[in-house]
Every structure is written in structure tokens, then in C-alpha cells.
Write an enzyme that holds these catalytic residues in place. Structure first.
Site, PDB file in Angstrom:
ATOM      1  N   ASP A   1      16.851   9.591  -7.824  1.00  0.00           N
ATOM      2  CA  ASP A   1      18.416   9.554  -7.606  1.00  0.00           C
ATOM      3  C   ASP A   1      19.044   9.157  -6.133  1.00  0.00           C
ATOM      4  OD1 ASP A   1      18.788  10.277 -10.485  1.00  0.00           O
ATOM      5  OD2 ASP A   1      18.677  12.111 -10.081  1.00  0.00           O
TER       6      ASP A   1
ATOM      7  N   LYS B   1       2.900   4.424  -1.197  1.00  0.00           N
ATOM      8  CA  LYS B   1       3.031   5.419  -2.451  1.00  0.00           C
ATOM      9  C   LYS B   1       4.158   6.188  -2.409  1.00  0.00           C
ATOM     10  CE  LYS B   1      -1.415   5.031  -0.392  1.00  0.00           C
ATOM     11  NZ  LYS B   1      -2.250   4.171  -1.186  1.00  0.00           N
TER      12      LYS B   1
ATOM     13  N   HIS C   1       0.895  -1.213  -0.045  1.00  0.00           N
ATOM     14  CA  HIS C   1       0.023  -0.110   0.072  1.00  0.00           C
ATOM     15  C   HIS C   1       0.798   1.166   0.069  1.00  0.00           C
ATOM     16  CE1 HIS C   1      -3.742   2.021   1.565  1.00  0.00           C
ATOM     17  NE2 HIS C   1      -4.317   1.434   0.491  1.00  0.00           N
TER      18      HIS C   1
END
Ligand SMILES: [Zn+2]
Length: 238
Positions: free
Chosen positions: A171, A166, A164
Site C-alpha cells: 500500500d 528483494k 538484484h
């Protein structure tokens, strides 16, 4: 007389040694206090040029491609798209700043503005890795198939629990993280937030979490996962 001189010499030597020792410890004591008072004892190197930014959604409108990309600008009268920066255009700018790597750990991705940018980065030579939730891979509008077709490495969990997260790592230097699902509904419908930071104290644990999950979701390690759906099915059959 000679024995008295010898005794005196021994005493003087002892007194001298003790005095020197006392002076040494006294000097160190004042030196430590001075550093402490003037903040010179730093536990670790302070990071310079730390930045944080916050983006909130929903955007009122999707940004107008002609306005932002065409040299002539948008020529449509009454154009319904945004002609000023939006939270999504800011987010895309951060993603486009990637020069070496982009690590995505996202529950779902259906927003084509975001997926197009990710594929463009991959085609530009940026090493892109994607971790996602297995139950979201084949939903309508999922861009995971397009990622794989483009040659982007994708790994997914194999569990009835949700992957779940996000978050994105640019870099290994900048973190984008928040409630924001990578969907059109999140862009123009939902109340969502994103925090963008390069603070090493925050970025580093996310790098470690990404590497942990990347390893865990390596297909060669699937057998190590506990209680997956297919394991349960296999057990039921056997
Ligand atoms: Zn326009």
C-alpha cells in the site's frame, strides 16, 4: 517658537520610529530563541506511529497449514511442520495486510507459500505489480509464469546485469526489504534477514526506485536500455 516646535516634532517622530523598530526586532529575537530552546521549530511534520520489525531466517520448519488454517487444527501425531509462528508466517501476515497495492521487486521467486499469497491478493482486488530479473524468469520452480497466467503485471530487466533487489511495498506504506530471496531455500536453509518498516523517510525512496524501474522495464522503453544482450547480438548480426 513654531519652527522650534516643528523641529522637536520631527526629532520626536524619528526617535519614536527608531524605538518602535528596535522593540520589534528585540521581540522577534527573543521569540526565535524561545522557540529554539523549547524545540518548537520543527523542520517538518514528525511522522506518528512509526514501527520497525526485523525477521531472521532460516525457519526450522515450514508452518503447518492444518494447524493454522483448519478449524480442527492439526490432527497428525508427530507432525513435522511448525505449530508456532515462524518468520515466514510473520512475513505472510504483512503481505496479507495489503488493501490497495502490492509492488514486488524481487530477483527471484520460487517459494509457493509466497507466490500463492501474492496471487490471492491479486484475486482479492489488490493491484499487484512485479519486477524481476530476466534470467530468473524461466528457471525451474519460477512463479513468474503463474503470476502472468493469473493476470498479474510483470516486468523484467533486459540486461546482462542483475535486477538484484528483494523488496516489497505494501500500500506504498510499508516496506519489506533485506537479503531474503523469495525461495524455499531462503526460508528454511539460508541465513537471511528482513527489515519491515513504515518510516516514510525509508519507504519513500523505495517507492521512487520501484517507479523508476517500472518505467525503465516497460517493454516500450527497451530500446533505451544500454548494452543488453540482444542489442549486442543485433549489432553483431547487422
Ligand atoms: Zn501439524
Amino acid at each position: 517658537m513654531a519652527s522650534w516646535s516643528l523641529g522637536k516634532l520631527v526629532i520626536l517622530t524619528i526617535v519614536g520610529s527608531v524605538t518602535l523598530e528596535l522593540l520589534y526586532y528585540t521581540w522577534n529575537y527573543f521569540k526565535r530563541n524561545h522557540r529554539h530552546k523549547h524545540g518548537k521549530t520543527k523542520p517538518k511534520q514528525q511522522q506518528k506511529n512509526i514501527f520497525h520489525n526485523v525477521l531472521f531466517f532460516p525457519d526450522q520448519h515450514i508452518a503447518c497449514k492444518e494447524h493454522f488454517n483448519s478449524s480442527d487444527g492439526c490432527l497428525r501425531s508427530g507432525c513435522k511442520y511448525a505449530h508456532s509462528e515462524t518468520s515466514l508466517t510473520h512475513m505472510l501476515s504483512y503481505l496479507r495486510s495489503a488493501r490497495k497495492t502490492l509492488d514486488l521487486c524481487v530477483f527471484v521467486i520460487t517459494c509457493h507459500e509466497l507466490s500463492d499469497t501474492v496471487i490471492a491478493l491479486h484475486e482479492r482486488g489488490v493491484t499487484v505489480r512485479v519486477i524481476t530479473d530476466d534470467e530468473q524468469v524461466d528457471i525451474t520452480g519460477s512463479k513468474i509464469g503463474a503470476f502472468r497466467a493469473a493476470g498479474i503485471q510483470v516486468r523484467q530487466d533486459r540486461s546482462s546485469y542483475l535486477m538484484h533487489h528483494k523488496f516489497a511495498l505494501i500500500d506504498e506504506d510499508v516496506l519489506i526489504n533485506g537479503s531474503f530471496n523469495w525461495t524455499r531455500q531462503a526460508v528454511t536453509g539460508n541465513n537471511e534477514n528482513l527489515l519491515i518498516t513504515n518510516s516514510r523517510d525509508i519507504v519513500q525512496p523505495y517507492i521512487e526506485e520501484f517507479e523508476r524501474l517500472w518505467e525503465q522495464f516497460d517493454p516500450r522503453n527497451y530500446k533505451c536500455l544500454p548494452h543488453t544482450n540482444s542489442d549486442q547480438i543485433h549489432q553483431a548480426i547487422s
